[in-house]
Design a protein around this motif. Sequence first.
Motif, PDB file in Angstrom:
ATOM      1  N   THR A  95       0.837  -1.646   0.441  1.00 18.95           N
ATOM      2  CA  THR A  95      -0.053  -0.044   0.006  1.00 18.95           C
ATOM      3  C   THR A  95       1.229   0.813  -0.238  1.00 18.95           C
ATOM      4  OG1 THR A  95      -1.801  -1.246   1.365  1.00 18.95           O
ATOM      5  CG2 THR A  95      -1.675   1.191   1.317  1.00 18.95           C
ATOM      6  N   ASP A  96       2.156   1.321   1.135  1.00 21.79           N
ATOM      7  CA  ASP A  96       2.421   2.519   0.868  1.00 21.79           C
ATOM      8  C   ASP A  96       3.914   2.568   0.141  1.00 21.79           C
ATOM      9  OD1 ASP A  96       1.209   3.380   2.440  1.00 21.79           O
ATOM     10  OD2 ASP A  96       2.304   3.145   4.831  1.00 21.79           O
ATOM     11  N   TRP A  97       4.135   1.507  -0.802  1.00 22.60           N
ATOM     12  CA  TRP A  97       5.174   1.311  -1.891  1.00 22.60           C
ATOM     13  C   TRP A  97       5.232   2.064  -2.868  1.00 22.60           C
ATOM     14  CZ3 TRP A  97       9.362  -1.865  -1.538  1.00 22.60           C
ATOM     15  CH2 TRP A  97      10.056  -1.764  -3.349  1.00 22.60           C
ATOM     16  N   GLN A  98       6.365   2.873  -2.244  1.00 26.12           N
ATOM     17  CA  GLN A  98       7.126   3.850  -3.968  1.00 26.12           C
ATOM     18  C   GLN A  98       7.742   3.625  -4.807  1.00 26.12           C
ATOM     19  OE1 GLN A  98       5.825   6.897  -2.897  1.00 26.12           O
ATOM     20  NE2 GLN A  98       4.881   5.541  -1.455  1.00 26.12           N
ATOM     21  N   GLY A  99       8.364   2.016  -4.782  1.00 26.11           N
ATOM     22  CA  GLY A  99       8.739   2.263  -5.722  1.00 26.11           C
ATOM     23  C   GLY A  99       8.921   1.484  -7.336  1.00 26.11           C
ATOM     24  N   GLU A 100       9.092   0.895  -8.023  1.00 26.58           N
ATOM     25  CA  GLU A 100       8.472  -0.089  -9.738  1.00 26.58           C
ATOM     26  C   GLU A 100       8.022  -1.058  -8.913  1.00 26.58           C
ATOM     27  OE1 GLU A 100      10.741  -2.249 -13.660  1.00 26.58           O
ATOM     28  OE2 GLU A 100      12.104  -1.604 -12.128  1.00 26.58           O
ATOM     29  N   VAL A 101       6.880  -1.143 -10.296  1.00 24.37           N
ATOM     30  CA  VAL A 101       5.602  -2.280 -10.233  1.00 24.37           C
ATOM     31  C   VAL A 101       5.657  -3.721 -11.220  1.00 24.37           C
ATOM     32  CG1 VAL A 101       3.187  -2.517  -9.762  1.00 24.37           C
ATOM     33  CG2 VAL A 101       4.013  -1.105  -7.801  1.00 24.37           C
ATOM     34  N   ALA A 102       5.427  -4.397 -10.898  1.00 21.45           N
ATOM     35  CA  ALA A 102       5.264  -5.916 -11.829  1.00 21.45           C
ATOM     36  C   ALA A 102       4.195  -5.810 -11.873  1.00 21.45           C
ATOM     37  CB  ALA A 102       6.240  -6.493 -11.840  1.00 21.45           C
ATOM     38  N   HIS A 103       3.728  -6.082 -13.570  1.00 20.64           N
ATOM     39  CA  HIS A 103       2.134  -6.460 -13.978  1.00 20.64           C
ATOM     40  C   HIS A 103       2.258  -7.654 -14.733  1.00 20.64           C
ATOM     41  CE1 HIS A 103      -0.205  -3.210 -12.114  1.00 20.64           C
ATOM     42  NE2 HIS A 103       0.919  -2.669 -12.621  1.00 20.64           N
ATOM     43  N   LYS A 104       1.690  -8.727 -13.873  1.00 21.62           N
ATOM     44  CA  LYS A 104       1.686 -10.238 -14.633  1.00 21.62           C
ATOM     45  C   LYS A 104       1.132 -10.026 -16.561  1.00 21.62           C
ATOM     46  CE  LYS A 104       1.992 -13.477 -11.087  1.00 21.62           C
ATOM     47  NZ  LYS A 104       1.407 -14.328 -11.038  1.00 21.62           N
TER      48      LYS A 104
END
Length: 105
Positions: A95-104
């Motif tokens: 929820t608080d993640w500020q970094g990169e996000v991967a999507h399948k």
Amino acid sequence: MADLSQQDWTKQLKEDNNSVILDVRTQDEVDLGMIPDAIHIDIFKGQGFIDEIEQLDKSKSYYVYCKSGGRSGQACAIMNQLDIANAYNLLGGFTDWQGEVAHKQ
């Protein structure tokens, strides 16, 4: 087990050459995106979760997260009981993640 802020968690992760990122959320949560290179083991699998954790390399460091930090804290405690000494909980979770996000795909 250690509860780390995102800043400390990511800094330590970058400096750790023997690390694994572990996502313990549900599949529906993972489908919304996850931290890149994470492996997924749903903590709600109960015994299945324990069975999969027991297959992990106990010599590695595990950087664990969930949605907000609660389930991942529980996961770290379970991992410590299963002789995985280095488990680090991400406070605030995805929820608080500020970094990169991967999507399948």
